[in-house]
Design a protein around this motif. Structure first.
Motif, PDB file in Angstrom:
ATOM      1  N   LEU A   1      37.783  31.264   6.676  1.00  0.00           N
ATOM      2  CA  LEU A   1      37.646  31.148   5.223  1.00  0.00           C
ATOM      3  C   LEU A   1      38.979  31.444   4.545  1.00  0.00           C
ATOM      4  O   LEU A   1      39.831  32.150   5.099  1.00  0.00           O
ATOM      5  N   PRO A   2      39.192  30.948   3.327  1.00  0.00           N
ATOM      6  CA  PRO A   2      40.430  31.257   2.598  1.00  0.00           C
ATOM      7  C   PRO A   2      40.594  32.773   2.424  1.00  0.00           C
ATOM      8  O   PRO A   2      39.659  33.448   1.995  1.00  0.00           O
ATOM      9  N   GLY A   3      41.760  33.263   2.787  1.00  0.00           N
ATOM     10  CA  GLY A   3      42.026  34.691   2.634  1.00  0.00           C
ATOM     11  C   GLY A   3      41.481  35.547   3.749  1.00  0.00           C
ATOM     12  O   GLY A   3      41.683  36.768   3.742  1.00  0.00           O
ATOM     13  N   GLN A   4      40.787  34.942   4.705  1.00  0.00           N
ATOM     14  CA  GLN A   4      40.177  35.719   5.786  1.00  0.00           C
ATOM     15  C   GLN A   4      41.214  36.033   6.864  1.00  0.00           C
ATOM     16  O   GLN A   4      41.914  35.145   7.334  1.00  0.00           O
ATOM     17  N   SER A   5      41.316  37.305   7.246  1.00  0.00           N
ATOM     18  CA  SER A   5      42.258  37.692   8.287  1.00  0.00           C
ATOM     19  C   SER A   5      41.744  37.235   9.648  1.00  0.00           C
ATOM     20  O   SER A   5      40.577  36.865   9.802  1.00  0.00           O
ATOM     21  N   LYS A   6      42.637  37.288  10.641  1.00  0.00           N
ATOM     22  CA  LYS A   6      42.239  36.908  11.995  1.00  0.00           C
ATOM     23  C   LYS A   6      41.139  37.824  12.523  1.00  0.00           C
ATOM     24  O   LYS A   6      40.192  37.368  13.172  1.00  0.00           O
ATOM     25  N   GLY A   7      41.261  39.115  12.218  1.00  0.00           N
ATOM     26  CA  GLY A   7      40.244  40.057  12.680  1.00  0.00           C
ATOM     27  C   GLY A   7      38.891  39.797  12.052  1.00  0.00           C
ATOM     28  O   GLY A   7      37.851  39.802  12.733  1.00  0.00           O
ATOM     29  N   ALA A   8      38.893  39.573  10.742  1.00  0.00           N
ATOM     30  CA  ALA A   8      37.624  39.292  10.054  1.00  0.00           C
ATOM     31  C   ALA A   8      37.027  37.977  10.539  1.00  0.00           C
ATOM     32  O   ALA A   8      35.798  37.853  10.668  1.00  0.00           O
ATOM     33  N   TRP A   9      37.885  37.012  10.808  1.00  0.00           N
ATOM     34  CA  TRP A   9      37.390  35.730  11.326  1.00  0.00           C
ATOM     35  C   TRP A   9      36.781  35.923  12.715  1.00  0.00           C
ATOM     36  O   TRP A   9      35.718  35.361  13.026  1.00  0.00           O
ATOM     37  N   ALA A  10      37.424  36.729  13.537  1.00  0.00           N
ATOM     38  CA  ALA A  10      36.879  37.013  14.869  1.00  0.00           C
ATOM     39  C   ALA A  10      35.510  37.674  14.751  1.00  0.00           C
ATOM     40  O   ALA A  10      34.578  37.354  15.514  1.00  0.00           O
ATOM     41  N   ASP A  11      35.352  38.601  13.798  1.00  0.00           N
ATOM     42  CA  ASP A  11      34.055  39.236  13.583  1.00  0.00           C
ATOM     43  C   ASP A  11      33.003  38.210  13.188  1.00  0.00           C
ATOM     44  O   ASP A  11      31.844  38.256  13.647  1.00  0.00           O
ATOM     45  N   ALA A  12      33.405  37.288  12.309  1.00  0.00           N
ATOM     46  CA  ALA A  12      32.466  36.242  11.879  1.00  0.00           C
ATOM     47  C   ALA A  12      32.086  35.334  13.050  1.00  0.00           C
ATOM     48  O   ALA A  12      30.922  34.920  13.191  1.00  0.00           O
ATOM     49  N   LEU A  13      33.061  35.015  13.888  1.00  0.00           N
ATOM     50  CA  LEU A  13      32.779  34.202  15.073  1.00  0.00           C
ATOM     51  C   LEU A  13      31.803  34.928  15.997  1.00  0.00           C
ATOM     52  O   LEU A  13      30.876  34.312  16.552  1.00  0.00           O
ATOM     53  N   LYS A  14      31.980  36.229  16.143  1.00  0.00           N
ATOM     54  CA  LYS A  14      31.102  37.017  17.018  1.00  0.00           C
ATOM     55  C   LYS A  14      29.691  37.070  16.462  1.00  0.00           C
ATOM     56  O   LYS A  14      28.700  36.984  17.218  1.00  0.00           O
ATOM     57  N   ALA A  15      29.599  37.208  15.140  1.00  0.00           N
ATOM     58  CA  ALA A  15      28.276  37.258  14.509  1.00  0.00           C
ATOM     59  C   ALA A  15      27.537  35.937  14.684  1.00  0.00           C
ATOM     60  O   ALA A  15      26.317  35.909  14.900  1.00  0.00           O
ATOM     61  N   ALA A  16      28.274  34.824  14.594  1.00  0.00           N
ATOM     62  CA  ALA A  16      27.642  33.510  14.730  1.00  0.00           C
ATOM     63  C   ALA A  16      27.416  33.126  16.188  1.00  0.00           C
ATOM     64  O   ALA A  16      26.510  32.348  16.498  1.00  0.00           O
TER      65      ALA A  16
END
Length: 827
Positions: free
Chosen positions: A227-242
């Motif tokens: 997502l716009p503004g999303q850090s790599k760590g936050a994106w990794a968390d989102a990937l893990k959740a999905a």
């Protein structure tokens, strides 16, 4: 010429000790026969660092008969036994003493290459035995990475097809090699560019997956895009959740990060359903109390469940395993070791007023074989703090004699600082390592290794860096940082380390500059888009970072720092970037509701009130509640806690030497006079003030008897004149003793080091820098009646790249004072 063979022999020191068994003799020491009849002895008694004169030829000799009448070929993965080792040796090389650093020193690895030059067939295993280092550490060095003639020809051809560019770093060259030769392995690339394989293997260009895995990861990426503004760590968390089955390794490849960084994130710390149920039951039995920090809760869990591991406790309290493992409650020893340490503590008890460090020194004096780890366990301190103390920095008798001889040949001059002496030692002994120099001058290796005299590069690299410096020379008014930026602009592949070597600065200082913080084209486009959505609009770096965080909640401190052009640490400390989980936030909100901030109450005073109401509240949690920096809260007296035993000891000291109505500082001096072993930290705890404030006082600045005699001699040679201030006296001392350091001068005159260090007489620069600054001062001279500050502003206006440090030297003021001026506060 035959293959090198290591054989056990009877050490001379123990040849007549009939109480030792044959096996103890067999494993007590090792000898490598490089020339028949001239053994190169190695082992703990020798420290593994001698006998260079025996390396005139290659190896000959076979198995040697040993006491007991048997022959033995010892495995090269084994190491000699220590004199105190009851097992008789034969341990694997990766096993070390408790207080030993398993990594080889620079001296060891450089030394390892000297016999290799004389004996090209010498293996890394044999060289490791000679220098006392592990095979694994030496086998990574370029000198020991050997390939067949056929492979070397293949690699040479690859290097010829894709040669290193004049301004290209080794890492960038490796990437270019990979791009031109997709099948090139990290190991081969490392051999070509001359670095360690693991350094190359971590680079993005070498993290490859199969076509099938790539398609799978691309599908995951498309299903859960960044997502716009999303850090790599936050994106990794989102990937893990999905995608709950996504591994940390796959997530790291997807987001373009390191596996270790992703694996540490809470979302990726998973346990089995059975283990989770077990941990939930433990948490139910010992729940977190209101106001209790994660660390205090972990301690409570350990007390209630003695077998609980640091890893399990970290999962329960949602913390990092390393942070929990360092807590006293989780630092356990066996019953046998505990009894042994208790006996040592009983024989050498802590004296009244004696600090932990002084007690550790006394323990070491009474028990010479005591390790830093054991001493730390006894006194209740951290191992690395004890290991740094002089009493625990030991070398072999042979090494000590060698260092003493070096010190005798190049003695310390009157008034010469430790750093200047180390430089003189290096100039006289080019092969002297930073570790050895630190031992000689009585300093820390870390401080010596940073000095320019000890920062060495190969002749090939030096020539490359000289060419870069020639193409982009330093301008007459350019600071080191600005020059580094110019070098980076002209040579985009230039590393921070190389730039630091060229400009004569520290790598860390260059690496934090915006010009050296690089991101991929994809990340840069993402950050540019964030910056376009939330532009600066005249705001400071910090205020803009806060605005970016407000508009983009997932923005990391690292990304925000890259956008605004600041250091990550500066942004990460801001309240807007200190985030906690929803559960923790609810807990902290409840604490704030129970103990609200009173009208007119400062953040710090509120933190004290919170601590009084909630004794288990950590400084980190208090800082989040009150909106302050953790370090500022942690320094407050209310948050400096000691054990009940230490508190009783300090209360006894305070009762023996009560306050007589004077200031904190005067009481601290009186406490020190009555209790010479009292540390600054303990005195600060008694007084309820900051340790740094006490540690700066003359009474707490102690030097060795040898150093004190040297300083007394300097003082006698240049005494304080009637009416002369401490600062003026320090200047006179510096004029009479040019090598005198600010620290030594401060001890002589009885002042604070930093007050002396900012004086013009102690702000020294190289002849080249002085000439550059003189030229700047000549071009923009001080006008009649012009103050130092106004002159500094004029210098900045005429020379925009002039740093506050350089301006301060020119005008004769402190850097801090100049840096505060508006002309030098840049955004």
């Amino acid at each position: 010429m035959t293959e090198l063979t290591r054989v056990p022999v009877v050490p001379a020191e123990t040849a007549f000790n009939l109480t030792r068994t044959t096996d103890e003799y067999n494993n007590a020491d090792r000898t490598i026969h490089l020339v028949e009849g001239q053994p190169l002895e190695t082992g703990p008694q020798r420290g593994g660092l001698h006998g260079l004169g025996n390396l005139e030829a290659s190896a000959v000799a076979g198995p040697t008969e040993v006491p007991g009448g048997r022959e033995e070929h010892s495995a090269m993965s084994e190491v000699p036994a220590e004199p105190s080792d009851p097992t008789g040796g034969g341990r694997k090389r990766r096993t070390t003493e408790k207080d030993a650093d398993p990594r080889p020193s620079r001296r060891q690895t450089l030394y390892a290459q000297r016999p290799l030059a004389l004996a090209p067939d010498l293996s890394a295993a044999n060289a490791g035995i000679i220098v006392g280092a592990s095979t694994g550490d030496l086998v990574n060095r370029a000198a020991f990475r050997t390939v067949s003639a056929q492979d070397q020809a293949r690699l040479d051809e690859i290097a010829r097809q894709t040669p290193r560019q004049s301004r290209q770093s080794k890492g960038a060259w490796a990437d270019a090699l990979k791009a031109a030769h997709p099948n090139l392995s990290a190991a081969d690339a490392a051999v070509i560019v001359g670095v360690v394989k693991r350094v190359i293997a971590r680079r993005a260009a070498y993290r490859t997956v199969s076509a099938q895995d790539r398609a799978r990861l691309d599908e995951i990426k498309a299903a859960t895009p960044q997502l716009p503004g999303q850090s790599k760590g936050a994106w990794a968390d989102a990937l893990k959740a999905a995608h709950p089955d996504l591994s940390a390794a796959d997530a790291a490849i997807t987001v373009g990060s390191f596996k270790d960084d992703i694996a540490r994130r809470t979302a990726f710390r998973t346990v089995s359903a059975q283990d989770q149920a077990r941990l939930d039951e433990i948490a139910r039995q010992t729940p977190q109390l209101p106001g209790q920090s994660k660390g205090a809760w972990a301690d409570a869990l350990k007390a209630a469940h003695p077998d609980l591991s640091a890893a399990d406790a970290a999962i329960i309290v949602n913390a990092v395993k390393q942070d929990i493992a360092k807590r006293t409650a989780f630092q356990t020893v066996s019953a046998q070791d505990h009894a042994r340490l208790d006996e040592i503590a009983r024989q050498t008890p802590q004296l009244q007023g004696q600090s932990k460090g002084a007690w550790a020194d006394a323990l070491k004096a009474a028990h010479p074989d005591l390790s830093a780890a054991d001493a730390a366990a006894i006194v209740g301190a951290v191992k690395r703090v004890i290991a740094r103390r002089a009493a625990f920095q030991t070398v072999s008798a042979q090494d000590q004699a060698r260092l003493d001889e070096i010190a005798r040949q190049t003695p310390r001059l009157p008034g010469q600082s430790k750093g200047a002496w180390a430089d003189a030692l290096k100039a006289a002994h080019p092969d002297l390592s930073a570790a050895d120099a630190a031992i000689i001058v009585g300093s820390v290796k870390h401080n010596i290794v940073k000095r320019a005299a000890f920062r060495t590069v190969s002749a090939q690299d030096q020539a490359r860096l000289d060419e870069i410096a020639r193409q982009t020379p330093r301008q007459s008014r350019q600071s080191k940082g600005a020059w580094a930026d110019a070098l980076k602009a002209a040579h985009p592949d230039l590393s921070a380390a190389d730039a630091a070597t060229i400009v004569g600065a520290l790598k860390d200082d260059i690496a934090v500059r915006a010009a050296f913080r690089t991101v991929s084209a994809q990340d840069q486009a993402r950050l540019d888009e964030i910056a376009a959505v939330t532009p600066r609009q005249g705001r400071s770096n910090a205020a803009w970072a806060d605005a970016l965080k407000a508009a983009h909640p997932d923005l990391s401190a690292a990304d925000a720092a890259t956008i605004v052009g600041a250091a990550k640490d500066e942004i990460a400390r801001r309240a807007a970037f200190r985030t906690v989980s929803a559960q923790d936030q609810a807990r902290l909100d409840e604490l704030a509701r129970q103990t609200p901030q009173l009208p007119g109450q400062s953040n710090a005073a509120w933190a004290d009130a919170l601590k009084a109401a909630h004794p288990d509240l950590s400084a980190a949690d208090a800082a989040v509640i009150v909106g302050a920096i953790k370090q500022d809260i942690a320094k407050r007296a209310a948050f400096r806690t000691v054990s009940a035993q230490d508190q009783a000891r300090l209360d006894e000291i305070a009762a023996a030497t009560p306050r007589q109505g004077g200031s904190n500082a005067a009481w601290a001096d009186a406490l020190k006079a009555a209790h010479p072993d009292l540390s600054a930290a303990d005195a600060a705890t008694i007084l309820g003030t900051f340790r740094d404030d006490i540690a700066r006082r003359a009474a707490f600045r102690t030097v060795s008897a040898q150093d004190q005699a040297r300083l007394d001699e300097i003082k006698a040679a240049t005494p304080q004149l009637p009416g002369q201030s401490k600062g003026a006296w320090a200047d006179a001392l510096k004029a009479a003793h040019p090598d005198l350091s600010a620290a030594d001068a401060a001890i002589v005159v009885g002042a604070v080091r930093r007050d002396i260090a900012v004086r013009t007489a102690f702000q020294t620069v190289s002849a080249q820098d002085q000439a550059r600054l003189d030229e700047i001062a000549r071009q923009t001279p001080q006008l009649p009646g012009q103050s130092k500050g106004a002159w500094a502003d004029a210098l900045k206006a005429a020379h925009p790249d002039l740093s506050a440090a350089d301006a301060a030297i020119i005008v004769g003021a402190s850097k801090k004072r100049i840096a505060r001026r508006a002309a030098f506060k840049v955004i």
